[in-house]
Design a protein around this motif. Structure first.
Motif, PDB file in Angstrom:
ATOM      1  N   LEU A 112       0.820  -1.203   0.000  1.00  0.00           N
ATOM      2  CA  LEU A 112       0.000   0.000   0.000  1.00  0.00           C
ATOM      3  C   LEU A 112       0.858   1.258   0.000  1.00  0.00           C
ATOM      4  O   LEU A 112       0.527   2.253  -0.661  1.00  0.00           O
ATOM      5  N   ARG A 113       1.980   1.221   0.742  1.00  0.00           N
ATOM      6  CA  ARG A 113       2.867   2.391   0.742  1.00  0.00           C
ATOM      7  C   ARG A 113       3.453   2.630  -0.643  1.00  0.00           C
ATOM      8  O   ARG A 113       3.632   3.784  -1.068  1.00  0.00           O
ATOM      9  N   ARG A 114       3.750   1.544  -1.354  1.00  0.00           N
ATOM     10  CA  ARG A 114       4.282   1.711  -2.713  1.00  0.00           C
ATOM     11  C   ARG A 114       3.253   2.378  -3.628  1.00  0.00           C
ATOM     12  O   ARG A 114       3.619   3.153  -4.522  1.00  0.00           O
ATOM     13  N   LEU A 115       1.979   2.071  -3.423  1.00  0.00           N
ATOM     14  CA  LEU A 115       0.938   2.690  -4.242  1.00  0.00           C
ATOM     15  C   LEU A 115       0.863   4.195  -4.017  1.00  0.00           C
ATOM     16  O   LEU A 115       0.494   4.945  -4.920  1.00  0.00           O
ATOM     17  N   ALA A 116       1.195   4.624  -2.799  1.00  0.00           N
ATOM     18  CA  ALA A 116       1.094   6.047  -2.461  1.00  0.00           C
ATOM     19  C   ALA A 116       2.384   6.809  -2.735  1.00  0.00           C
ATOM     20  O   ALA A 116       2.421   8.035  -2.577  1.00  0.00           O
ATOM     21  N   GLN A 117       3.447   6.116  -3.130  1.00  0.00           N
ATOM     22  CA  GLN A 117       4.720   6.791  -3.379  1.00  0.00           C
ATOM     23  C   GLN A 117       4.612   7.726  -4.583  1.00  0.00           C
ATOM     24  O   GLN A 117       3.896   7.462  -5.538  1.00  0.00           O
ATOM     25  N   GLY A 118       5.348   8.838  -4.486  1.00  0.00           N
ATOM     26  CA  GLY A 118       5.364   9.787  -5.590  1.00  0.00           C
ATOM     27  C   GLY A 118       4.277  10.831  -5.528  1.00  0.00           C
ATOM     28  O   GLY A 118       4.213  11.709  -6.400  1.00  0.00           O
ATOM     29  N   HIS A 119       3.423  10.759  -4.510  1.00  0.00           N
ATOM     30  CA  HIS A 119       2.358  11.742  -4.355  1.00  0.00           C
ATOM     31  C   HIS A 119       2.666  12.629  -3.155  1.00  0.00           C
ATOM     32  O   HIS A 119       3.225  12.159  -2.157  1.00  0.00           O
TER      33      HIS A 119
END
Length: 297
Positions: A112-119
Motif C-alpha cells: 500500500l505504501r508503494r501505491l502512495a509513493q510519488g504523491h
C-alpha cells in the motif's frame, strides 16, 4: 485450575456463535468495536491458558516431584500429561500462525505504501488510470484514498460522493487497526475466525452508514454500492477496506432499511463475557503457580 483453565477455550466457541447475531441486530460501529475487543481478550486468555496447560507438565517432571516429596510438600494434581503435550503443540501452531499473520500484514502495508509513493504528503485522493474499477482506503499517516479512473467513470456525481465518504470513514475511524487486531486474534485462536469475518463485514457496514449520513440519502448510498459492485466484477483490491467488497447484497439491503439500534445492553453483555476469559485465566494462574512455587522453593 481444573475448570478455570479451560473456560477461555469454551468462550472461544461461544463468541463466534453470537457474533453473527450481534452483527445483524446492533449498530455496526458499536458491534465492530465490541467484537474486536472481545476477540482480542478471548484470544489472549486462550493463549495464556495453553501456556498454563503446558507449564503444568513441570509439576509432573521427576526431579520436581522427587524434591517436593523430600521436602514434605504435596503438589496439586497436574493436568493429564497428554493435555499438556497437546497444549505445547498448540502453542507452536499459534506462534506459527501469528508470525504468518504479522508477515502478511507487513507485506500488505508495504504494498500500500508503494501505491502512495510519488504523491505529495497532503494528497488525500489518488486517482489511478486503470481499466479495473477499484476503490479502497490506504491506512497510514496520512491516510490515502485510491480510486481508479474506471470506478469514477462508472458512478454518477452523487455516487462518487458516497464512495469518497465511505473511504474517508475507514480512515477517520481507523478501521484498518480494528481489522488487523481481530485478524491477529483469529490467528492466535482459529476458533475466532467467524468473529474476524463478522468484524470485516461490520467495518464496511459502518462506513456505509457514515457515507449515507454524509450525503443525506440512504437510497443514493445503496445505488452507489450496487453500481460499484456490478462494475467491479471479479476485481480484487489489495486491501480489506474496499468499497465494493464484503457481502454487497446484505449491505445494500441494510441501507434500504432504518439504521439498527445501538443496543448498549447487548454490548455490555458481550464485553462481560469477554472479560470473564482473562479473569478465569488469572484464577487458573494462581491455582497453578502457588503450589508449584512452594514446591520449588
Amino acid at each position: 485450575m481444573r475448570v478455570d483453565v479451560y473456560t477461555p477455550l469454551l468462550l472461544s466457541l461461544l463468541l463466534p456463535a453470537v457474533s453473527p447475531v450481534i452483527g445483524r441486530r446492533m449498530a455496526p460501529a458499536l458491534a465492530a468495536r465490541v467484537l474486536t475487543a472481545a476477540a482480542v481478550l478471548t484470544a489472549a486468555a486462550t493463549a495464556w491458558s495453553l501456556v498454563l496447560l503446558a507449564t503444568a507438565l513441570v509439576g509432573s517432571a521427576p526431579p520436581v516431584v522427587a524434591e517436593a516429596r523430600e521436602d514434605g510438600h504435596r503438589l496439586a494434581d497436574p493436568v493429564p500429561e497428554a493435555i499438556g503435550v497437546a497444549a505445547c503443540a498448540a502453542l507452536a501452531v499459534v506462534a506459527w500462525r501469528v508470525h504468518r499473520a504479522v508477515r502478511a500484514e507487513r507485506a500488505t502495508r508495504r504494498a500500500l505504501r508503494r501505491l502512495a509513493q510519488g504523491h505529495p504528503a497532503d494528497t488525500e485522493l489518488i486517482v489511478a488510470a486503470s481499466p479495473v474499477p477499484l476503490a479502497f482506503a490506504i491506512p497510514g499517516r496520512p491516510g490515502r484514498i485510491l480510486v481508479t479512473s474506471a470506478m469514477l467513470g462508472a458512478l454518477e456525481p452523487a455516487e462518487r460522493r458516497v464512495l469518497l465518504a465511505h473511504e474517508r470513514a475507514h480512515l477517520a475511524h481507523r478501521h484498518g487497526a480494528l481489522v488487523t487486531a481481530v485478524t491477529l486474534a483469529a490467528a492466535a485462536d482459529p476458533l475466532l475466525a467467524p468473529t474476524r469475518r463478522a468484524v470485516a463485514f461490520l467495518v464496511e457496514r459502518w462506513a456505509d452508514e457514515q457515507a449515507a449520513g454524509a450525503v443525506g440519502d440512504r437510497g443514493t448510498a445503496a445505488r452507489a454500492l450496487a453500481r460499484a459492485a456490478l462494475c467491479a466484477g471479479r476485481a480484487r483490491p489489495v486491501c480489506a477496506l474496499g468499497f465494493a467488497e464484503r457481502a454487497v447484497v446484505r449491505r445494500v439491503a441494510a441501507l434500504q432499511t432504518a439504521p439498527p439500534p445501538r443496543l448498549w445492553s447487548a454490548a455490555l453483555a458481550v464485553l462481560a463475557l469477554a472479560i470473564l476469559a482473562p479473569l478465569c485465566a488469572a484464577d487458573a494462574t494462581n491455582d497453578l503457580l502457588t503450589p508449584l512455587t512452594s514446591a520449588l522453593l
